[in-house]
Design an enzyme around this catalytic site. Structure first.
Site, PDB file in Angstrom:
ATOM      1  N   GLY A   9       0.851  -1.256   0.116  1.00 36.10           N
ATOM      2  CA  GLY A   9       0.063  -0.159   0.033  1.00 36.10           C
ATOM      3  C   GLY A   9       0.888   1.226  -0.064  1.00 36.10           C
ATOM      4  O   GLY A   9       1.905   1.206  -0.489  1.00 36.10           O
ATOM      5  N   CYS A  10       0.523   2.296   0.711  1.00 35.25           N
ATOM      6  CA  CYS A  10       1.110   3.558   0.571  1.00 35.25           C
ATOM      7  C   CYS A  10       2.415   3.307   1.342  1.00 35.25           C
ATOM      8  O   CYS A  10       2.537   2.876   2.224  1.00 35.25           O
ATOM      9  CB  CYS A  10       0.165   4.650   1.469  1.00 35.25           C
ATOM     10  SG  CYS A  10       1.166   6.061   2.075  1.00 35.25           S
TER      11      CYS A  10
END
Length: 174
Positions: A9-10
């Site tokens: 993810g981020c």
């Protein structure tokens, strides 16, 4: 020193988590796995480069091993959602392990197989490491530099809390 290349993810989130782990000497946020050269944040966020947000971890294998890093990786993001982590949606947020050698490939596959045997529908991509492109300087150590930023306040503390509750023996003592 060894390296690991993960996308969960981020990269602000994954970087903040792995910087807390003993034996981790450096974490560099960046991009990998796409079809463009020298990607930038705006291009990757647009979703058309094929790159994932990833972190390159330099770690001392005398203090932490790759399997322990895999345990932290799988516990601090959702490996069951395809191209998504929470509100972050797109292929750039995919769960991915880019292995740097055969041993990492085998260990990552074994970790994923164990999760699947426990009934967890892991969709994490497992691929040979492509070219890694460091992200822009302002993304490096982002959470430490921007603790009051809205996204950081919302998304990162739950991951750090999970890390602290499940992996106390792996944390740096500062």
């Amino acid at each position: 020193m060894q390296q690991a290349l993960f996308g969960g993810g981020c990269f602000w989130c994954t970087e903040a988590v792995f910087l807390q782990i003993q034996g981790v000497q450096q974490v560099v946020s960046g991009y990998a796995g796409g079809h463009t050269t020298q990607p930038n944040y705006d291009d990757v966020c647009g979703g058309n480069t094929g790159h994932a947000e990833v972190i390159l971890i330099d770690f001392d294998e005398n203090q932490i091993n790759y399997n322990q890093l895999l345990d932290v990786f799988f516990a601090t993001h959702d490996p069951t959602t395809l191209n998504r982590q929470g509100n972050d949606v797109g292929t750039q947020y995919r769960s991915v392990i880019y292995y740097l050698n055969d041993e990492q490939q085998q260990q990552a596959q074994q970790a994923m197989d164990a999760l699947k045997a426990d009934g967890i529908n892991v969709v994490t991509e497992l691929s040979p490491a492509p070219t890694f492109y460091p992200a822009e300087d302002y993304h490096q150590n982002f959470f430490a530099k921007n603790p009051t930023q809205g996204y950081c306040n919302f998304a990162i503390p739950p991951k750090l809390n999970k890390l602290r509750s499940k992996f106390t023996t792996l944390l740096k003592t500062h």
